[in-house]
Write a protein that holds these residues in place. Sequence first.
Motif, PDB file in Angstrom:
ATOM      1  N   MET A  90       0.854  -1.195   0.000  1.00 59.38           N
ATOM      2  CA  MET A  90       0.000   0.000   0.000  1.00 59.38           C
ATOM      3  C   MET A  90       0.880   1.232   0.000  1.00 59.38           C
ATOM      4  N   ARG A  91       0.241   2.375  -0.295  1.00 60.79           N
ATOM      5  CA  ARG A  91       0.958   3.651  -0.326  1.00 60.79           C
ATOM      6  C   ARG A  91       0.037   4.733   0.217  1.00 60.79           C
ATOM      7  N   PHE A  92       0.601   5.607   1.067  1.00 56.43           N
ATOM      8  CA  PHE A  92      -0.141   6.732   1.642  1.00 56.43           C
ATOM      9  C   PHE A  92       0.379   8.027   1.024  1.00 56.43           C
ATOM     10  N   SER A  93      -0.526   8.963   0.814  1.00 56.10           N
ATOM     11  CA  SER A  93      -0.124  10.279   0.291  1.00 56.10           C
ATOM     12  C   SER A  93      -1.015  11.352   0.900  1.00 56.10           C
ATOM     13  N   LEU A  94      -0.434  12.548   1.014  1.00 55.72           N
ATOM     14  CA  LEU A  94      -1.117  13.690   1.632  1.00 55.72           C
ATOM     15  C   LEU A  94      -0.886  14.905   0.747  1.00 55.72           C
ATOM     16  N   ARG A  95      -1.995  15.598   0.408  1.00 56.74           N
ATOM     17  CA  ARG A  95      -1.883  16.789  -0.438  1.00 56.74           C
ATOM     18  C   ARG A  95      -2.781  17.882   0.114  1.00 56.74           C
ATOM     19  N   GLU A  96      -2.244  19.101   0.195  1.00 54.86           N
ATOM     20  CA  GLU A  96      -2.980  20.238   0.742  1.00 54.86           C
ATOM     21  C   GLU A  96      -3.429  21.153  -0.379  1.00 54.86           C
ATOM     22  N   GLY A  97      -4.747  21.419  -0.463  1.00 52.52           N
ATOM     23  CA  GLY A  97      -5.310  22.339  -1.432  1.00 52.52           C
ATOM     24  C   GLY A  97      -5.652  23.668  -0.800  1.00 52.52           C
ATOM     25  N   GLU A  98      -6.362  24.510  -1.564  1.00 52.50           N
ATOM     26  CA  GLU A  98      -6.729  25.829  -1.055  1.00 52.50           C
ATOM     27  C   GLU A  98      -7.780  25.732   0.046  1.00 52.50           C
ATOM     28  N   ARG A  99      -8.767  24.843  -0.127  1.00 45.85           N
ATOM     29  CA  ARG A  99      -9.864  24.760   0.832  1.00 45.85           C
ATOM     30  C   ARG A  99      -9.990  23.391   1.479  1.00 45.85           C
ATOM     31  N   SER A 100      -9.218  22.427   1.051  1.00 52.34           N
ATOM     32  CA  SER A 100      -9.369  21.074   1.585  1.00 52.34           C
ATOM     33  C   SER A 100      -8.014  20.384   1.630  1.00 52.34           C
ATOM     34  N   ILE A 101      -8.002  19.251   2.323  1.00 54.81           N
ATOM     35  CA  ILE A 101      -6.815  18.407   2.441  1.00 54.81           C
ATOM     36  C   ILE A 101      -7.199  17.007   1.974  1.00 54.81           C
ATOM     37  N   GLU A 102      -6.398  16.434   1.106  1.00 51.11           N
ATOM     38  CA  GLU A 102      -6.686  15.119   0.534  1.00 51.11           C
ATOM     39  C   GLU A 102      -5.709  14.084   1.079  1.00 51.11           C
ATOM     40  N   ILE A 103      -6.266  12.963   1.528  1.00 48.83           N
ATOM     41  CA  ILE A 103      -5.485  11.821   1.996  1.00 48.83           C
ATOM     42  C   ILE A 103      -5.841  10.637   1.095  1.00 48.83           C
ATOM     43  N   THR A 104      -4.816  10.000   0.536  1.00 50.86           N
ATOM     44  CA  THR A 104      -5.028   8.899  -0.402  1.00 50.86           C
ATOM     45  C   THR A 104      -4.357   7.645   0.125  1.00 50.86           C
ATOM     46  N   ILE A 105      -5.106   6.528   0.077  1.00 49.62           N
ATOM     47  CA  ILE A 105      -4.574   5.208   0.427  1.00 49.62           C
ATOM     48  C   ILE A 105      -4.788   4.294  -0.772  1.00 49.62           C
ATOM     49  N   GLU A 106      -3.694   3.767  -1.320  1.00 43.93           N
ATOM     50  CA  GLU A 106      -3.746   2.889  -2.496  1.00 43.93           C
ATOM     51  C   GLU A 106      -3.171   1.528  -2.137  1.00 43.93           C
ATOM     52  N   ASP A 107      -3.703   0.481  -2.786  1.00 40.52           N
ATOM     53  CA  ASP A 107      -3.178  -0.865  -2.565  1.00 40.52           C
ATOM     54  C   ASP A 107      -3.163  -1.621  -3.876  1.00 40.52           C
ATOM     55  N   ASP A 108      -2.585  -2.805  -3.832  1.00 43.29           N
ATOM     56  CA  ASP A 108      -2.486  -3.651  -5.030  1.00 43.29           C
ATOM     57  C   ASP A 108      -3.381  -4.876  -4.928  1.00 43.29           C
ATOM     58  N   GLY A 109      -4.498  -4.772  -4.188  1.00 42.85           N
ATOM     59  CA  GLY A 109      -5.405  -5.898  -4.004  1.00 42.85           C
ATOM     60  C   GLY A 109      -6.353  -6.077  -5.175  1.00 42.85           C
ATOM     61  N   PRO A 110      -7.422  -6.855  -4.971  1.00 39.04           N
ATOM     62  CA  PRO A 110      -8.374  -7.123  -6.049  1.00 39.04           C
ATOM     63  C   PRO A 110      -9.271  -5.947  -6.383  1.00 39.04           C
ATOM     64  N   GLY A 111      -9.367  -4.948  -5.509  1.00 44.23           N
ATOM     65  CA  GLY A 111     -10.203  -3.789  -5.796  1.00 44.23           C
ATOM     66  C   GLY A 111     -11.678  -4.060  -5.559  1.00 44.23           C
ATOM     67  N   LEU A 112     -12.517  -3.146  -6.052  1.00 45.47           N
ATOM     68  CA  LEU A 112     -13.971  -3.235  -5.902  1.00 45.47           C
ATOM     69  C   LEU A 112     -14.637  -2.985  -7.243  1.00 45.47           C
ATOM     70  N   PRO A 113     -15.778  -3.636  -7.508  1.00 45.26           N
ATOM     71  CA  PRO A 113     -16.531  -3.324  -8.730  1.00 45.26           C
ATOM     72  C   PRO A 113     -17.007  -1.870  -8.721  1.00 45.26           C
ATOM     73  N   ALA A 114     -17.252  -1.338  -9.904  1.00 48.84           N
ATOM     74  CA  ALA A 114     -17.626   0.072 -10.027  1.00 48.84           C
ATOM     75  C   ALA A 114     -18.947   0.374  -9.340  1.00 48.84           C
ATOM     76  N   ASP A 115     -19.921  -0.556  -9.390  1.00 42.94           N
ATOM     77  CA  ASP A 115     -21.216  -0.281  -8.779  1.00 42.94           C
ATOM     78  C   ASP A 115     -21.118  -0.207  -7.262  1.00 42.94           C
ATOM     79  N   ARG A 116     -20.268  -1.044  -6.662  1.00 44.77           N
ATOM     80  CA  ARG A 116     -20.117  -1.004  -5.212  1.00 44.77           C
ATOM     81  C   ARG A 116     -19.328   0.222  -4.772  1.00 44.77           C
ATOM     82  N   ARG A 117     -18.376   0.652  -5.588  1.00 44.39           N
ATOM     83  CA  ARG A 117     -17.661   1.892  -5.276  1.00 44.39           C
ATOM     84  C   ARG A 117     -18.618   3.078  -5.299  1.00 44.39           C
ATOM     85  N   ALA A 118     -19.488   3.137  -6.308  1.00 49.25           N
ATOM     86  CA  ALA A 118     -20.449   4.232  -6.397  1.00 49.25           C
ATOM     87  C   ALA A 118     -21.454   4.195  -5.257  1.00 49.25           C
TER      88      ALA A 118
END
Length: 463
Positions: free
Chosen positions: A383-411
Motif C-alpha cells: 500500500m501507499r499513503f499520500s497527503l496533499r494540501e489544497g486551497e480549501r481542503s486536504i486530501e489523503i489517499t490510500i492505495e493498494d495492489d489488491g483485487p479492488g472493488l466493482p464500479a457499482d459497489r464503489r459508487a
Amino acid sequence: MFSNPDADPIAGRDDAWQRLDRPLRRLLPRSLMGRSMLIVLIPLLVTQAIALGLFYGTYLNVVSRRLSDGVTGEISLVMAMIEHEPLASRRSVVLQDASSRTQLGFTFHPGETLSRQGTNHVLGPVDDDFARSIQQSLGRAYDVDWSESPQTVRASIQLSDGVMVVMVPIKRLNIGPIWLFVVWAVSSSILLFLIAGLFMRNQVRAIRRLGHAAELFGMGRDQGAIRPQGAREVRQAAVAFNRMQARVNRFVAQRTAVLAGVSHDLRTPLTRLRLTVAMIPTTGLIRAENLAPDLADMVADIEDMERLIGSYLSFARGEGAEEPVPIDLRGMLDDVAVATVRAGGRVLGVEGREGVEAIVRPDALRRVLTNLAENARRHGGAMRFSLREGERSIEITIEDDGPGLPADRRAAISELRETAPGTDGKGGLGLTIVRDIIHAHGGSIRLMESPLGGLRVLLELPK
C-alpha cells in the motif's frame, strides 16, 4: 409562415424569460448583502431621477418662462412709452425713470441698426425662453448677448429710429444654480444608501453567523447554541436551529448508546462459541484431518464477527464524546504506516509535506486510516499513503495492489446508497463506517481504481 396551433404560449414565455434570466444572473451580485443593497439602490436612483425630471422638466421650465415673460413685459412697456415720445430729452427721462423702477438698465441709440440677431445660447433653456419671449411679445429684431458680463445680459432691440439696449440682471431670468439641487439629491442619496447599508450589514451578519454555525455543526464541531440576533425571521431561524441541534445531539447520543449496548451484548455469545469450538474433540469417531478445516473456518468466522463488533464499539465510543482538535496529519499517517508494517503489511511510502494540520477527531480519523490500512493489508499486501494540501481542503489517499472493488459497489459507498450485504472489508461495513466518520467531519470519500492495481481511497477533509 404558419403557426403551430398546439404550441403553448405560456411555455414560450417561460423559455423567453429563462433566456433573459441567465445573463441577468451573471450581472447581479451573488451575495445577500450585494443583492439587498441593489434592492435599496435601484428604487433610490429611480426616485431621484423622477424627482429631477419633474423638477427640471416642469417646474423650472414654468418658472423660467414666467420670469422671461415678466422681463419682456417690462421691456415692451418701456418701448411703447419711448415710441410715443418724439422728443429725445423726454425719452432720456423716461428711460432713467424706467431703469430706477424696474432694475433694468435702458439706453437708446438713435439711428443705429443691429449688426447681428438672435442669441448666443449660454445657459441653455433659460436663454431660449428669454429669446422666445422677446420674439413672440415684441415682434422686433433682437440680439441677446449672454457673455456681456457674469451678472447681466445685454438685450438689443431694433426700433424704427434706433436701437434700445437693455441690461438685464441674470438673477431676473435664472432661478438659481442647478448644481445646488443636484448636489443635494446626490448627497442625500449617498447618506440614505450608507444608512441602509449599516442596517443590512447587521441583518446579513446574523444570517452569516447562522450559516457558519450550521457548517461547523455539519462538520462535527459543535459550538453550542447560538444567540438569536437580527430581524424576527432570522431570530426564529436561529431558535429553530438550536432546537434542531439539540434534537440531533440527543438522537446521536441515543443511537450511540444503543449501538454500544448491542455490540457489547453480542460479545458474550461469541465468546461462548469460541470456547465451544475450542473444546470440540478431534479424536475418536471423527478423524482430525476431516474436522480441522471446518473448525478453522468456524474460528475465522468468529474472529471476523468479533472484529466487526470491535469496529462498532470503537465507532460508538468515539462518535459522541470526542471533540475536534488540530492534528498533524503527516505525523498521524507515519504512525499508521509504522503500525501497519508492525502488523505484517508492506508500505511502499508516505508522501506529503510535514506540518499539514486539520481540525478533526483524532481517534476517529486514526480509526479510519487504520481500517483502510488493515483492509489493504488483508486483501492486497502493498500500500501507499499520500497527503496533499489544497486551497480549501486536504486530501489523503490510500492505495493498494489488491483485487479492488466493482464500479457499482464503489459508487454505492461514495453516494450514500445501500450496499449489498457482506462481511467487513472491501466495500463492506468497514468502508461504510469510514464513510460515516469522514462525512461527520464535513468531508467526502471517493473510491477509484488504483495505479497499483487495487483500490484507491481518496479522503477529502475541510481545512
